[in-house]
Design a protein around this motif. Structure first.
Motif, PDB file in Angstrom:
ATOM      1  N   ASP A 280       3.934 158.061   5.878  1.00 57.79           N
ATOM      2  CA  ASP A 280       4.800 158.667   4.519  1.00 57.79           C
ATOM      3  C   ASP A 280       4.195 158.077   3.132  1.00 57.79           C
ATOM      4  O   ASP A 280       3.944 156.809   3.214  1.00 57.79           O
ATOM      5  CB  ASP A 280       6.222 157.908   4.645  1.00 57.79           C
ATOM      6  CG  ASP A 280       7.182 158.620   5.915  1.00 57.79           C
ATOM      7  OD1 ASP A 280       6.782 159.605   6.248  1.00 57.79           O
ATOM      8  OD2 ASP A 280       8.038 157.926   6.361  1.00 57.79           O
ATOM      9  N   PRO A 281       4.224 158.855   2.140  1.00 53.39           N
ATOM     10  CA  PRO A 281       3.532 158.397   1.009  1.00 53.39           C
ATOM     11  C   PRO A 281       4.443 157.442   0.330  1.00 53.39           C
ATOM     12  O   PRO A 281       3.897 156.440  -0.565  1.00 53.39           O
ATOM     13  CB  PRO A 281       3.614 159.798   0.023  1.00 53.39           C
ATOM     14  CG  PRO A 281       4.537 160.482   0.652  1.00 53.39           C
ATOM     15  CD  PRO A 281       4.682 160.188   2.235  1.00 53.39           C
ATOM     16  N   ASP A 282       5.633 157.101   0.542  1.00 52.21           N
ATOM     17  CA  ASP A 282       6.413 156.216   0.166  1.00 52.21           C
ATOM     18  C   ASP A 282       6.799 155.167   0.965  1.00 52.21           C
ATOM     19  O   ASP A 282       7.695 154.232   0.666  1.00 52.21           O
ATOM     20  CB  ASP A 282       7.736 156.627  -0.600  1.00 52.21           C
ATOM     21  CG  ASP A 282       8.665 157.294   0.530  1.00 52.21           C
ATOM     22  OD1 ASP A 282       8.183 157.564   1.651  1.00 52.21           O
ATOM     23  OD2 ASP A 282       9.877 157.453   0.227  1.00 52.21           O
ATOM     24  N   VAL A 283       5.870 154.932   1.981  1.00 47.39           N
ATOM     25  CA  VAL A 283       6.294 153.783   2.910  1.00 47.39           C
ATOM     26  C   VAL A 283       6.088 152.281   2.439  1.00 47.39           C
ATOM     27  O   VAL A 283       6.944 151.476   2.978  1.00 47.39           O
ATOM     28  CB  VAL A 283       4.954 153.754   4.240  1.00 47.39           C
ATOM     29  CG1 VAL A 283       3.984 153.580   3.607  1.00 47.39           C
ATOM     30  CG2 VAL A 283       5.669 152.996   5.298  1.00 47.39           C
ATOM     31  N   SER A 284       5.565 152.063   1.236  1.00 43.79           N
ATOM     32  CA  SER A 284       5.157 150.861   0.613  1.00 43.79           C
ATOM     33  C   SER A 284       6.522 150.250  -0.020  1.00 43.79           C
ATOM     34  O   SER A 284       6.928 149.278  -0.244  1.00 43.79           O
ATOM     35  CB  SER A 284       4.215 150.648  -0.467  1.00 43.79           C
ATOM     36  OG  SER A 284       4.384 151.563  -1.414  1.00 43.79           O
ATOM     37  N   GLU A 285       7.889 151.292  -0.122  1.00 44.42           N
ATOM     38  CA  GLU A 285       8.797 150.871  -0.574  1.00 44.42           C
ATOM     39  C   GLU A 285       9.595 149.633   0.137  1.00 44.42           C
ATOM     40  O   GLU A 285      10.410 148.931  -0.531  1.00 44.42           O
ATOM     41  CB  GLU A 285       9.934 152.016  -0.353  1.00 44.42           C
ATOM     42  CG  GLU A 285      11.240 151.962  -0.706  1.00 44.42           C
ATOM     43  CD  GLU A 285      12.289 153.142  -0.585  1.00 44.42           C
ATOM     44  OE1 GLU A 285      13.450 152.895  -0.143  1.00 44.42           O
ATOM     45  OE2 GLU A 285      11.836 154.120  -0.540  1.00 44.42           O
ATOM     46  N   PHE A 286       9.256 149.482   1.481  1.00 44.44           N
ATOM     47  CA  PHE A 286       9.900 148.047   1.998  1.00 44.44           C
ATOM     48  C   PHE A 286       9.353 146.983   1.607  1.00 44.44           C
ATOM     49  O   PHE A 286      10.208 145.911   1.806  1.00 44.44           O
ATOM     50  CB  PHE A 286       9.557 148.278   3.622  1.00 44.44           C
ATOM     51  CG  PHE A 286       8.097 147.929   3.958  1.00 44.44           C
ATOM     52  CD1 PHE A 286       7.415 146.459   3.984  1.00 44.44           C
ATOM     53  CD2 PHE A 286       7.005 149.029   4.133  1.00 44.44           C
ATOM     54  CE1 PHE A 286       6.258 146.360   4.305  1.00 44.44           C
ATOM     55  CE2 PHE A 286       5.793 148.442   4.231  1.00 44.44           C
ATOM     56  CZ  PHE A 286       5.336 147.059   4.664  1.00 44.44           C
ATOM     57  N   LEU A 287       8.479 147.047   0.622  1.00 48.65           N
ATOM     58  CA  LEU A 287       7.994 145.543   0.234  1.00 48.65           C
ATOM     59  C   LEU A 287       9.047 145.166  -0.810  1.00 48.65           C
ATOM     60  O   LEU A 287       9.217 143.959  -0.902  1.00 48.65           O
ATOM     61  CB  LEU A 287       6.689 145.779  -0.550  1.00 48.65           C
ATOM     62  CG  LEU A 287       5.468 145.697   0.527  1.00 48.65           C
ATOM     63  CD1 LEU A 287       4.129 145.949  -0.555  1.00 48.65           C
ATOM     64  CD2 LEU A 287       5.192 144.161   1.070  1.00 48.65           C
ATOM     65  N   ARG A 288       9.623 146.145  -1.762  1.00 50.41           N
ATOM     66  CA  ARG A 288      10.257 145.753  -2.816  1.00 50.41           C
ATOM     67  C   ARG A 288      11.739 146.211  -2.775  1.00 50.41           C
ATOM     68  O   ARG A 288      12.651 145.838  -3.672  1.00 50.41           O
ATOM     69  CB  ARG A 288       9.717 146.030  -4.057  1.00 50.41           C
ATOM     70  CG  ARG A 288       8.485 145.173  -4.363  1.00 50.41           C
ATOM     71  CD  ARG A 288       7.783 145.548  -5.626  1.00 50.41           C
ATOM     72  NE  ARG A 288       8.505 145.154  -6.838  1.00 50.41           N
ATOM     73  CZ  ARG A 288       8.332 145.377  -8.095  1.00 50.41           C
ATOM     74  NH1 ARG A 288       7.202 145.835  -8.459  1.00 50.41           N
ATOM     75  NH2 ARG A 288       9.015 144.826  -9.096  1.00 50.41           N
ATOM     76  N   GLY A 289      11.935 147.262  -1.833  1.00 51.06           N
ATOM     77  CA  GLY A 289      13.378 147.669  -1.783  1.00 51.06           C
ATOM     78  C   GLY A 289      14.560 146.831  -1.149  1.00 51.06           C
ATOM     79  O   GLY A 289      14.060 145.579  -0.574  1.00 51.06           O
ATOM     80  N   THR A 290      15.661 146.920  -1.474  1.00 47.13           N
ATOM     81  CA  THR A 290      16.741 145.961  -1.047  1.00 47.13           C
ATOM     82  C   THR A 290      17.435 146.373   0.079  1.00 47.13           C
ATOM     83  O   THR A 290      18.350 145.790   0.716  1.00 47.13           O
ATOM     84  CB  THR A 290      17.679 145.992  -2.239  1.00 47.13           C
ATOM     85  OG1 THR A 290      18.244 147.109  -2.405  1.00 47.13           O
ATOM     86  CG2 THR A 290      16.995 145.479  -3.451  1.00 47.13           C
ATOM     87  N   GLU A 291      17.098 147.705   0.547  1.00 43.33           N
ATOM     88  CA  GLU A 291      17.752 148.377   1.948  1.00 43.33           C
ATOM     89  C   GLU A 291      17.007 147.363   3.089  1.00 43.33           C
ATOM     90  O   GLU A 291      16.256 146.823   3.068  1.00 43.33           O
ATOM     91  CB  GLU A 291      17.490 149.623   1.979  1.00 43.33           C
ATOM     92  CG  GLU A 291      17.874 150.323   0.698  1.00 43.33           C
ATOM     93  CD  GLU A 291      19.153 150.227   0.356  1.00 43.33           C
ATOM     94  OE1 GLU A 291      20.030 150.171   1.143  1.00 43.33           O
ATOM     95  OE2 GLU A 291      19.589 150.169  -0.773  1.00 43.33           O
ATOM     96  N   ARG A 292      17.692 147.944   4.231  1.00 41.75           N
ATOM     97  CA  ARG A 292      17.070 147.666   5.570  1.00 41.75           C
ATOM     98  C   ARG A 292      15.914 148.673   6.118  1.00 41.75           C
ATOM     99  O   ARG A 292      16.407 149.985   6.139  1.00 41.75           O
ATOM    100  CB  ARG A 292      18.165 147.344   6.680  1.00 41.75           C
ATOM    101  CG  ARG A 292      18.815 146.338   6.642  1.00 41.75           C
ATOM    102  CD  ARG A 292      19.917 146.144   7.526  1.00 41.75           C
ATOM    103  NE  ARG A 292      20.764 145.024   7.245  1.00 41.75           N
ATOM    104  CZ  ARG A 292      22.121 145.281   6.588  1.00 41.75           C
ATOM    105  NH1 ARG A 292      22.418 146.346   6.021  1.00 41.75           N
ATOM    106  NH2 ARG A 292      23.065 144.171   6.418  1.00 41.75           N
TER     107      ARG A 292
END
Length: 288
Positions: A141-153
């Motif tokens: 996924d092109p936005d997979v790195s979202e997990f680094l700074r995102g606040t979701e699970r």
């Protein structure tokens, strides 16, 4: 009783831990007819046995020697267009139910879970426990790195999923290709290793999954603060020392109790209790 390290309990309680689940977690699920998801080597052995013309000796030898990447590559080539159907027949068609172990892992409430598995059992457990709020990503996924700074699970499928078999990572060639095509994920993975504690559950140290992740992701860091690897008791001390010195992995022992590894569930229950106590103390003191 498992001797869970205090720093690990603290990091899980503060959601500074990435939990990595392997095929040993999936084995606790049962299909409609009592089947359990196969381990990788068992799956490859079954595929080799079921080949038209009978099993191939060089594939059997590769599996026996632990060279699962080549064995998989050769079987993939042999099955050709039937490979996706073969995968789904073994990992999806039996309709594996969510196990208590999957639910316990999700109740640890880590902000990020990495799944090395192709099945969707932990995916469904996360949606159940988190009331549909868990965000699933795959390595491409092109936005997979979202997990680094995102606040979701987040649940990240490290090797892809059965939803899109063409992008599953199963062989050395597929892995090498993914490292280039999905560089954003691997850069994020490297960053997570530096900023989070990793806890490996249900993963074998001989599995290509673990070897590829630890060795190719430069898992060996100069700092002394370790990541953790839960293993059934019996691993030799020399191997434990090698895993610590070469991969920065501290092994945590648990008693499997029986051939169904029922001790694994007890170990996670024990960990969950410790984490909940720690979170209660954090909430009381407000020392976030």
């Amino acid at each position: 009783m498992v001797d869970w390290p205090t720093p690990l309990v603290r990091d899980i309680a503060r959601r500074r831990c990435v939990i990595v689940v392997g095929s040993g977690v999936s084995r606790h699920a049962k299909g409609v007819n009592g089947e359990i998801p196969p381990t990788w080597d068992k799956f490859l052995t079954e595929c080799n046995t079921e080949l038209r013309g009978g099993p191939q000796n060089h594939i059997s030898d590769a599996i026996a020697q632990g060279d699962l990447l080549h064995a998989c590559e050769w079987l993939h080539r042999a099955y050709d267009a039937e490979w996706s159907a073969k995968l789904r027949a073994k990992f999806s068609a039996p309709k594996y139910a969510i196990s208590d172990v999957h639910r316990l892992i999700c109740r640890l409430d880590a902000r990020v879970i990495f799944s090395l598995n192709f099945d969707d059992i932990i995916d469904r457990a996360a949606q159940e426990i988190y009331s549909g709020t868990s965000i699933k990503k795959t390595y491409q996924d092109p936005d997979v790195s979202e997990f680094l700074r995102g606040t979701e699970r987040y649940l990240v499928k490290v090797h892809g999923s059965l939803d899109n078999p063409i992008h599953m990572i199963f062989t050395q060639k597929q892995y090498a290709r993914a490292r280039i095509a999905a560089s954003a994920f691997y850069n994020a993975f490297d960053s997570a290793l530096m900023t989070h504690t990793f806890l490996f559950l249900g993963a074998g140290y001989r599995d290509p999954d673990i070897n590829l992740i630890l060795e190719n992701q430069n898992f060996t860091y100069s700092e002394s603060y370790p990541h953790y690897f839960l293993s059934s008791a019996g691993m030799h001390d020399d191997l434990k020392l090698s895993l610590r010195s070469n991969r920065n992995l501290q092994v945590i022992d648990y008693d499997k109790i029986d051939d169904d590894y029922s001790g694994f569930k007890l170990a996670i229950e024990n960990l969950l209790g410790l984490v909940e106590v720690q979170r209660g103390q954090i909430a009381s003191s407000q020392e976030w």
